[in-house]
Design an enzyme around this catalytic site. Sequence first.
Site, PDB file in Angstrom:
ATOM      1  N   ASP A 104       3.555  -2.369 -10.395  1.00 21.50           N
ATOM      2  CA  ASP A 104       2.855  -2.621  -8.979  1.00 21.50           C
ATOM      3  C   ASP A 104       3.467  -1.733  -7.879  1.00 21.50           C
ATOM      4  O   ASP A 104       3.388  -1.985  -6.776  1.00 21.50           O
ATOM      5  CB  ASP A 104       2.975  -4.024  -8.783  1.00 21.50           C
ATOM      6  CG  ASP A 104       4.297  -4.891  -8.480  1.00 21.50           C
ATOM      7  OD1 ASP A 104       5.148  -3.821  -8.650  1.00 21.50           O
ATOM      8  OD2 ASP A 104       4.446  -5.801  -8.378  1.00 21.50           O
ATOM      9  N   GLU A 140       7.889  -6.786  -3.860  1.00 17.52           N
ATOM     10  CA  GLU A 140       6.651  -6.653  -4.201  1.00 17.52           C
ATOM     11  C   GLU A 140       5.531  -6.238  -2.990  1.00 17.52           C
ATOM     12  O   GLU A 140       6.073  -6.110  -1.970  1.00 17.52           O
ATOM     13  CB  GLU A 140       6.216  -8.192  -4.650  1.00 17.52           C
ATOM     14  CG  GLU A 140       7.160  -8.696  -5.671  1.00 17.52           C
ATOM     15  CD  GLU A 140       7.013  -8.035  -7.170  1.00 17.52           C
ATOM     16  OE1 GLU A 140       6.600  -6.736  -7.227  1.00 17.52           O
ATOM     17  OE2 GLU A 140       7.167  -8.721  -8.042  1.00 17.52           O
TER      18      GLU A 140
END
Length: 258
Positions: free
Chosen positions: A132, A139
Site C-alpha cells: 500500500d 499507512e
Amino acid sequence: MEVVIRPDADAAVALTVQLIATRLRAKPDLVLGLATGRTMEPVYDSLSSLGLDFSRCRTFNLDEYVGIPPDDPQSYRHFMNERLFDRINIKRDHTHVPDGMAADLGAEVRHYERRIKHAGGIDLQLLGIGEDGHIGFNEPLSALMSRTREKALTPKTRRQNAGMFGGDAERVPKRALTMGVGTILDAHEIVLLAIGAEKAPILAQAVEGPITAMISASALQLHPRCKVVLDTAAASSLSQTEYYEWIFANEPEWSAFR
Ligand code: F6R
C-alpha cells in the site's frame, strides 16, 4: 532520488549490503535505521556474514507491533535479535526498537524521538515498502511531517504480514508504533530496497507519481540523498529505466558499486 536496478534479487540485496558496509567502515559509530520484513532477511543474513565491526554502531528500528512482547517470536524485536543482533558484535543497549508493550505508548514514542536526536540523528535509514506504499507503518494518509506515533494498520498490511501469524490476518495486531514520515525524512541518507513483481505497481507510483500522503513512500522524492534499489521485477512498471540504468553505469558515485 536515485533508482538502481539490478538483474535479480541477489544482486539488489548485495548492492544494499555493500552500501551499508561502506558507510559503516567509513563511520564506525554509524547510526543505522533498520527495517524488518521478508525483504530484509537476506540483507541481514549477508550483513552478518561479513565480519564487520558493529561495536560502536547504534541502531533504531522503524516500528513494532502494539501488544506483542519483545521475546515473542512475532515481535520485531525478536526478528531483529534473531536475524541480525545475535549474529554481530553490536552492544544490545545500542539497539533500539519501539516498545509496543509500554504502559504509556504516548510517552514511549516521544522518548523514541528523543533517543534518535540524542544519538545525533540517523545516518543511514534502510527501508522496505508495503504494497500500500507504506514505509515503516505509515499507512495511507499518514501526514508527510508525522513523527513517531501509534498507527492503525490497514487490512491490506495485516494480510501482507499474516505469514508470521500462521497465515491468519485476524491474528496480526491492529496497531503499531512507527517512526513518522517526517522522522524518516530526517535521516541523512536513505536506501529503500524492493524485490519482486508484487511491489512493481506501488513502486512506480511512489517513484514516478505525484507526492501524496496516500503513498507514504512518495515523500522520499523530497529527500536529497535517497537511493531506491530494485530487482528487474520490482522495476518492471517504471517508465524511465533506461535513464536510471545510464546513471548507474556512468555516474562516478556508483563506480565502487558496479
Ligand atoms: C517493517 C517495515 C515495513 C516493511 C514493508 C515491506 O519494519 O517497516 O514497512 O518494510 O511492509 O515488508 P516485506 O519486506 O515483508 O515485503
